[in-house]
Write an enzyme that holds these catalytic residues in place. Structure first.
Site, PDB file in Angstrom:
ATOM      1  N   ASP A  99       0.887  -0.958  -0.019  1.00  0.00           N
ATOM      2  CA  ASP A  99      -0.153  -0.157   0.037  1.00  0.00           C
ATOM      3  C   ASP A  99       0.940   1.169   0.010  1.00  0.00           C
ATOM      4  O   ASP A  99       1.664   1.473   0.897  1.00  0.00           O
ATOM      5  CB  ASP A  99      -0.764  -0.070   1.050  1.00  0.00           C
ATOM      6  N   ASP A 201      -2.816   4.739  -2.361  1.00  0.00           N
ATOM      7  CA  ASP A 201      -3.813   5.560  -1.463  1.00  0.00           C
ATOM      8  C   ASP A 201      -4.297   7.074  -2.210  1.00  0.00           C
ATOM      9  O   ASP A 201      -3.452   7.479  -2.660  1.00  0.00           O
ATOM     10  CB  ASP A 201      -2.982   5.863  -0.226  1.00  0.00           C
ATOM     11  N   GLU A 261      -6.740   4.089  -5.416  1.00  0.00           N
ATOM     12  CA  GLU A 261      -8.005   4.428  -4.889  1.00  0.00           C
ATOM     13  C   GLU A 261      -8.391   5.874  -5.096  1.00  0.00           C
ATOM     14  O   GLU A 261      -7.488   6.884  -4.832  1.00  0.00           O
ATOM     15  CB  GLU A 261      -7.712   4.256  -3.169  1.00  0.00           C
ATOM     16  N   HIS A 321     -11.165  -1.949   4.521  1.00  0.00           N
ATOM     17  CA  HIS A 321     -10.878  -1.322   5.864  1.00  0.00           C
ATOM     18  C   HIS A 321     -11.596  -0.011   6.204  1.00  0.00           C
ATOM     19  O   HIS A 321     -11.394   0.458   7.311  1.00  0.00           O
ATOM     20  CB  HIS A 321      -9.419  -1.363   6.017  1.00  0.00           C
ATOM     21  N   ASP A 322     -12.360   0.448   5.442  1.00  0.00           N
ATOM     22  CA  ASP A 322     -12.760   1.839   5.399  1.00  0.00           C
ATOM     23  C   ASP A 322     -14.433   1.753   5.495  1.00  0.00           C
ATOM     24  O   ASP A 322     -14.852   2.845   5.880  1.00  0.00           O
ATOM     25  CB  ASP A 322     -12.467   2.809   4.280  1.00  0.00           C
TER      26      ASP A 322
HETATM   27  C1  NOJ Z   1      -7.556   6.125   2.520  1.00  0.00           C
HETATM   28  C2  NOJ Z   1      -7.259   4.850   3.048  1.00  0.00           C
HETATM   29  O1  NOJ Z   1      -8.059   3.500   2.784  1.00  0.00           O
HETATM   30  C3  NOJ Z   1      -7.770   5.098   4.799  1.00  0.00           C
HETATM   31  O2  NOJ Z   1      -7.582   4.090   5.476  1.00  0.00           O
HETATM   32  C4  NOJ Z   1      -6.743   6.252   4.980  1.00  0.00           C
HETATM   33  O3  NOJ Z   1      -7.320   6.826   6.445  1.00  0.00           O
HETATM   34  C5  NOJ Z   1      -6.903   7.548   4.252  1.00  0.00           C
HETATM   35  N1  NOJ Z   1      -6.712   6.962   2.775  1.00  0.00           N
HETATM   36  C6  NOJ Z   1      -5.783   8.347   4.422  1.00  0.00           C
HETATM   37  O4  NOJ Z   1      -4.526   7.673   3.970  1.00  0.00           O
END
Ligand code: NOJ
Length: 529
Positions: A99, A201, A261, A321-322
């Protein structure tokens, strides 16, 4: 098949390293733990793992605040353990993605410490610094996604730095060529170590409006993130140039890939493929927002399938995970795992690279987090309700103490059903959701239409969704019943050669036209072309 590309035809499994397997009893998962559990992943039949950040970090955002891009945080292990993990994964035919967090570092990264030290620092311009306005306020109205203004005042040097997320996550200035060079160096560091690719990210935020214009108000104006339209602080056209050069670095190596992402609308996300010269894959998050609705799922699948350029390839994501786990989002206790099973089939039979989130193969639900055990900073900077802890609870390996995850106290509590919903119990039960995932993965692997075929929606009665996948003489029909009662998708007549349905032990009929699905049941049929 020699033209089988792992990132395109394979399946990726996301590991949240803190929560997968703890080898040393400190309650936090680690690399040696992952290494010890690779056989589970090989047995399941996935092609690649993506590890959420493992780099040294003060863990304000659990690794998405990187203090050194070229090392491993001691809580996870060290570079030698990382190399051993890559070697063991590769020996099992499993690729490894890291990542990469290019938008921001930790405020404790040496680059930022140096940048912050003085206005004259050689690295001042590696981050985005601006003078306060005359009244002392921030340079513009941008809001941070994780609460507050996107600008943080450094009282020593009396300038604001930009931070799109937490105040401990200062944004890098990619418009400085030294930053771009340094970040390419980071990629090469890991690619040289044998890493197969990166999940990138928030790539849509690495370049912002150089004039820093104010964002206009949204339909629900207010001081927070939702109060404005994000016109100037993300999705800047210059990002595509940065991405082409990132792609150039990946293309210096064999078969390496990047998935980005991008928190934008699917039609905007699709532009990040370029003409096959930017991202290999861009996450389609549309399915994370759907209700339990056949029409909505069909619409989103069709939309992204059309939006992705011909040189690109879609992907499918139900959990990460979000966001709350999909088995929880769609949970209907009266139906047990029926919906989670139907969605497993959707994920593994629609067109695109599926991304599985650890534990979804068990039908894992979100955990309950008592206030005193909260970890995610969003619980404080935003609201406890948006905490991401519940979807990050430890993996359930067995009914042993600590769910076989840790001999110590896990960093987050275990989800309620760990004594029964775990790998050991489900492997012993041929009808479990774990076996369904494995059977689906195997079917996908032996059916060219499912791995690489075209996607075309088929007409069905209301409350159902069906599609065809086709590649030369390989043809698959998929039908899902979103309704709470039995229904026939009314497929045409065709002899069924192979396939499976999501209800444990249920047989398929001999002909597709005879298929009747139970409540929230789904089936994939391999039929004659
Ligand atoms: C996206 C990530 O998936 C998330 O977990 C993170 O908090 C934010 N970007 C900031 O890096």
């Amino acid at each position: 098949m020699s033209d089988r590309l792992w990132w395109k035809h394979g399946v990726v499994y996301q590991i949240y390293p803190r929560s997968f397997m703890d080898s040393n009893g400190d309650g936090v998962g680690d690399l040696a733990g992952i290494r010890g559990r690779l056989d589970h992943l090989a047995w399941l039949g996935i092609d690649a793992i993506w590890l959420s950040p493992i780099f040294p970090s003060p863990m304000k955002d659990f690794g998405y605040d990187v203090a050194d891009y070229c090392d491993v945080d001691p809580v996870f292990g060290d570079l030698a353990q990382f190399d051993a993990l890559v070697a063991d994964a590769h020996a099992r035919g499993i690729r490894v993605m890291l990542d990469w967090v290019p938008n921001h570092t930790s405020d404790l990264h040496p680059w930022f410490r140096e940048s912050r030290a003085s206005r004259k620092s050689a690295k001042r311009d590696w981050y985005v610094w601006r003078d306060p306005l005359i009244d002392g306020s921030p340079p513009n109205n941008w809001a941070a996604m994780f609460g507050g203004a996107a600008w943080e005042l450094d009282t020593e040097t009396r300038q604001y730095y930009l931070r799109s997320f937490l105040k401990e996550q200062p944004d890098l200035n990619w418009r400085n060529p030294e930053v771009e060079r340094a970040m390419h160096g980071v990629m090469r560091f890991w690619l040289d170590r044998g890493v197969d690719g990166f999940r990138i990210d928030v790539i849509h935020r690495i370049a912002k409006d150089p004039e820093l214009r104010d964002n206009p108000a949204s339909e629900s104006p207010g001081p927070g993130w939702g109060g404005q339209l994000h016109i100037y602080d993300e999705n800047h056209a210059d990002i595509h140039g940065f991405l082409k050069r990132i792609r150039g670095v990946l293309d210096e190596y064999d078969e390496r890939a990047a998935v980005g992402e991008i928190g934008l609308r699917p039609d905007q996300v699709a532009t990040y493929y370029g003409k096959g010269d930017e991202l290999h894959l861009a996450f389609n998050f549309a399915l994370l927002q759907n209700g339990w609705d056949a029409h909505a799922f069909g619409r989103e699948l069709a939309l992204f399938d059309r939006a992705v350029p011909p040189e690109g390839w879609p992907d499918l994501v139900l959990s990460n995970h979000d966001v709350p786990r999909h088995a929880t989002r769609y949970d209907d206790p009266a139906l047990g795992d029926a919906r989670a099973r139907a969605l497993a089939l959707l994920l593994l039979t629609a067109r695109g690279t599926p991304f599985l989130y650890y534990g979804e193969e068990l039908g894992m639900r979100n955990g309950e987090i008592p206030p005193e055990r909260r970890q995610d900073p969003l619980a404080w900077t935003l609201h406890p309700k948006v905490s991401r802890d519940p979807e990050r609870t430890p993996m359930h390996w067995s009914a042993e103490r600590g769910a076989g995850f840790s001999s110590g106290e896990p960093w987050l509590p275990l989800a309620a059903d760990w004594t029964t919903r775990n790998v050991e119990a489900q492997r012993a039960d041929r009808g479990s959701i774990l076996w369904l995932y494995r059977d689906l993965l195997a079917l996908r692997r032996r059916t060219p239409a499912l791995e690489r075929g075209t996607w075309r929606e088929l007409p069905t009665p209301d409350g159902m969704l069906a599609w065809e996948r086709r590649l030369a003489d390989s043809r698959a029909w998929v039908a899902l019943n979103f309704a709470g009662e039995e229904r026939s998708p009314q497929l045409a007549s065709a002899a069924i050669r192979d396939g499976l349905r999501t209800t444990a032990g249920a047989e398929l009929p001999a002909d597709a036209s005879l298929l009747v699905l139970g409540p929230c049941e789904a089936a994939v049929l391999i039929v004659d072309a």
